[in-house]
Design an enzyme around this catalytic site. Structure first.
Site, PDB file in Angstrom:
ATOM      1  N   GLU A   1       0.827  -1.208   0.000  1.00  0.00           N
ATOM      2  CA  GLU A   1       0.000   0.000   0.000  1.00  0.00           C
ATOM      3  C   GLU A   1       0.864   1.262   0.000  1.00  0.00           C
ATOM      4  OE1 GLU A   1      -2.975  -0.373   3.095  1.00  0.00           O
ATOM      5  OE2 GLU A   1      -4.186  -1.671   1.825  1.00  0.00           O
TER       6      GLU A   1
ATOM      7  N   GLU B   1      -6.384  -8.005  -0.842  1.00  0.00           N
ATOM      8  CA  GLU B   1      -6.764  -8.031   0.577  1.00  0.00           C
ATOM      9  C   GLU B   1      -8.215  -7.608   0.705  1.00  0.00           C
ATOM     10  OE1 GLU B   1      -4.673  -5.476   3.282  1.00  0.00           O
ATOM     11  OE2 GLU B   1      -2.751  -5.880   2.360  1.00  0.00           O
TER      12      GLU B   1
HETATM   13  C1  GLA Z   1      -4.133  -2.721   4.872  1.00  0.00           C
HETATM   14  C2  GLA Z   1      -2.741  -3.277   4.983  1.00  0.00           C
HETATM   15  C3  GLA Z   1      -2.666  -4.526   5.815  1.00  0.00           C
HETATM   16  C4  GLA Z   1      -3.501  -4.369   7.063  1.00  0.00           C
HETATM   17  C5  GLA Z   1      -4.916  -4.054   6.655  1.00  0.00           C
HETATM   18  C6  GLA Z   1      -5.857  -3.935   7.836  1.00  0.00           C
HETATM   19  O1  GLA Z   1      -4.823  -3.221   3.821  1.00  0.00           O
HETATM   20  O2  GLA Z   1      -2.168  -3.563   3.716  1.00  0.00           O
HETATM   21  O3  GLA Z   1      -1.310  -4.753   6.145  1.00  0.00           O
HETATM   22  O4  GLA Z   1      -2.993  -3.347   7.847  1.00  0.00           O
HETATM   23  O5  GLA Z   1      -4.940  -2.825   5.993  1.00  0.00           O
HETATM   24  O6  GLA Z   1      -7.175  -3.711   7.426  1.00  0.00           O
END
Ligand code: GLA
Length: 670
Positions: free
Chosen positions: A156, A314
């Protein structure tokens, strides 16, 4: 088991199913249990090593590979593929201690102190050198293992270091500006710096928009653009290293495509991904989480070329931990959301994370294996989802079909509209766009939410909601779309400024005034609680304008108030059969639904019961139709083919239990 991958093609091992896997948080005994449970659930892909830099490179240039060798080997023996991460989202403590100059700095010049993630300045050459060294070391050690099937660059990017205002960033910003404008005269003209006498005499005098007071919006916008480019440059540098060692492995990074302007300009990043990947989390306060899933899916569909699959990297099995009150998912929601993402084009379903953490900042975030363990409804749902995805394997590689409705969404327009002082500072760009999406989504229309520079061929309706910043090229192509017979709908606050954030003169919305025929003399934003009514009975709030209809037909006028009798919605017919509709007022959702219904031709999907979302993917031979029942009641639709989750033939009526999904596979596309 051998995994195959060919040039820039996604590894062909069925729809991906798995999670971020963080074995470093657990004893090795737990690893064996993890692998048993993964196999039981049908997990076939995990993202490994995302935050483990400090556990691999234990001191500057000193590596401890033992634990990683072991888990990479264990996963190989178990037939579970690895999406191997470069761990650059979490620089190790020794690096931060030795080089505090890499901390990102916020607009108040406060450093981002160690203890969280992405604690590095995107322009720091020091950080870049260390990051590329660990990326190369990983690539050389593991990149040629058969079951390492793709690269997950960092995590991210921009989530924590999206804007850095330090002196290193300031110098990089000046270089970027020189590249963009070449001369100070050009920059001064573009930014309108004569205002407040801010004309620059030297590039060295330009500083990022530090502080909290109102800065020149053109400066702020260019700083946003620069920041996105700097992070992209970091991704590209890591990608180049990885490709130099493993040219055949796909490389991606996980986006955070949602409903608001993104932290970086993802549609401009997407062409640099071998597979575009997204992280999507619904919000507890969102009254329509299922529409939020659809909205991000409809953005993702437009993020790839020719509607190729993307990957949900994710999402959550249940509650997250970072909202004020973290809602657990309702029964069925985990599977329904997951399959909805697949229906929107994802070639898999991955979660954050595999096993719920015992300690650390995310200890109360849901996972595929909850704290309570295997004997839980959540883990049973995970196993059910795994079975569903195995049955859906033939869907893999198929593409979403051409949508009828295109809705324009642009990060730059969103940044420009929501930063600085504006006529109504309570309007959220994402919500304006999502309101239009909601109306078409309720009609079960196929929708793509696309960047303005896309090819508009194939759409029947093009919606331009709040596209505050519009360049000439976009304005020309939107007009050409209507001239060629398409329906264009422009909402208020579109086409107001040019690409440098300068107002287009002569009446709003300047970029679309000729196309619409109608134009606005003055904005009349409403106060909180104020509403308006139109002469056709529609109503709304937040925004009105003093509009002149010009050569357009008036569809609805204000009824009552000081705009009484003045046009609110207009339509101009074009010679080629197209039309251009201007919606100058903030219509409520019922009015938007009624308006959108009048804009699209009825289709067969109109007969599907309300609450059932229909999504279609196709390959050369077959069609896969996803019926997602969001309603609290069972539904019956008409379909023919074979239902893939129950493996039953469907010869007419298909029953979809409340809250569930059914997928019908049917033969050659007509
Ligand atoms: C993001 C991050 C993960 C985690 C999630 C929690 O997507 O990439 O590492 O912190 O949020 O929701």
């Amino acid at each position: 088991m051998t995994w195959s991958h060919t040039d820039n093609d996604w590894p062909t091992h069925g729809l991906s199913f798995g999670a971020d896997y963080n074995p470093e948080q657990w004893d090795k005994e737990v690893w064996k249990e993890d692998v048993r449970l993964m196999k039981q659930a049908g997990v076939n892909l995990v993202s490994l090593g995302i935050f483990s830099w400090g556990l691999v490179e234990v001191a500057d240039g000193e590596f401890d590979w033992d634990w990683m060798d072991e888990i990479v080997g264990l996963l190989a023996d178990s037939g579970i593929a690895i999406d191997l991460a470069t761990p650059t989202a979490a620089p190790p403590g020794w690096l931060l201690a030795a080089h505090p100059e890499i901390y990102p700095v916020d607009h108040d010049m406060q450093p981002h102190w160690p203890g969280a993630r992405l604690g590095w300045c995107p322009s720091s050459p020091v950080f870049r050198a260390y990051a590329l060294r660990i990326a190369r070391a990983l690539a050389e050690r593991y990149g040629h293992r058969d079951h390492v099937v793709m690269w997950h660059v960092s995590n991210e990017l921009g989530g924590g270091n999206g804007r850095c205002y330090c002196d290193t960033s300031a110098a990089a910003f000046r270089r970027w500006l020189q590249g963009e404008y070449e001369t100070l005269d050009a920059l001064n003209e573009a930014w309108g710096t004569a205002f407040w006498g801010h004309t620059y005499r030297d590039f060295a005098h330009i500083i990022p928009p530090r502080g909290n007071d109102s800065k020149n919006p053109s400066l702020v916008l260019d700083f946003d653009r620069f920041s996105s480019d700097e992070l992209l440059a970091h991704y590209l540098a890591e990608r180049e290293v990885l490709k130099s060692v493993t040219p055949e492995l796909p490389v991606t990074t996980n986006f955070m495509v949602g409903a608001e302007p993104d932290v970086v300009d993802y549609p401009r990043w997407a062409p640099h991904m071998d597979i575009v990947a997204n992280d999507h989390y619904t919000r507890s306060s969102d009254p329509l989480p299922e529409q939020d899933v659809a909205f991000s899916g409809d953005r993702m569909r437009a993020m790839t070329t020719q509607r190729r699959p993307w990957l949900l990297m994710e999402h959550s099995t249940s509650a997250v931990n970072w909202q004020p009150r973290n809602r657990a998912k309702a029964p069925g929601e985990l599977i329904r959301n997951s399959l909805s993402h697949v229906g929107h084009g994802s070639d898999g379903v991955l979660f954050f994370q595999w096993r719920a953490s015992r300690a650390g900042a995310e200890q109360f975030h849901s996972a595929m294996v909850p704290h309570a363990g295997e004997d839980t409804q959540l883990y049973r749902d995970v196993c059910t989802l795994g079975r569903h995805l195995r049955r859906l394997a033939p869907v893999m590689g198929s593409r979403t079909s051409q949508a009828r409705v295109g809705i324009l969404f642009d990060d730059e327009a969103g940044w420009a509209m929501t930063k600085g002082v504006k006529p109504n500072n309570h309007l959220a760009y994402g919500r304006l766009v999502r309101d239009w999406h909601h109306a078409f989504w309720r009609l079960n229309e196929s929708i793509e939410v696309l960047p303005p520079w896309s090819d508009f061929t194939g759409y029947e309706v093009l919606v331009v909601p709040g596209l505050f910043l519009t360049d000439d090229d976009t304005a020309t192509r939107v007009s050409a779309f209507a001239e060629a017979g398409g329906t264009v709908v422009v909402s208020f606050l579109s086409g107001i400024v040019d690409e440098h954030d300068r107002v287009r003169l002569g009446g709003y919305p300047g970029a679309f005034r000729d196309l619409l025929g109608a134009w606005c003399e003055e904005f009349r934003p409403l106060q909180e609680g104020e509403t308006f009514t139109l002469d056709n009975g529609w109503s709304g709030a937040e925004w009105t304008e003093l509009v002149r209809a010009g050569d357009a037909e008036v569809i609805a006028r204000y009824s009552g108030g000081h705009l009484s009798g003045r046009p609110a919605i207009t339509s101009r017919s074009l010679e080629g059969g197209g039309r251009a509709v201007y919606v100058s007022a903030g219509l409520d959702s019922d009015a938007l639904l009624a308006l959108t219904r009048s804009l699209v031709r009825p289709t067969g999907v109109a007969n599907v019961p309300s609450g059932v979302e229909v999504l279609v993917r196709r390959n050369d031979e077959e069609t896969f139709t996803f019926f997602v029942n969001h309603a609290g009641d069972d539904a019956v639709v008409t379909a023919r083919g074979r239902e893939m989750l129950t493996d039953e033939p469907v010869g007419g009526a298909l029953h979809i239990p409340a809250g569930e999904v059914r997928v019908v596979r049917s033969g050659a596309v007509s």
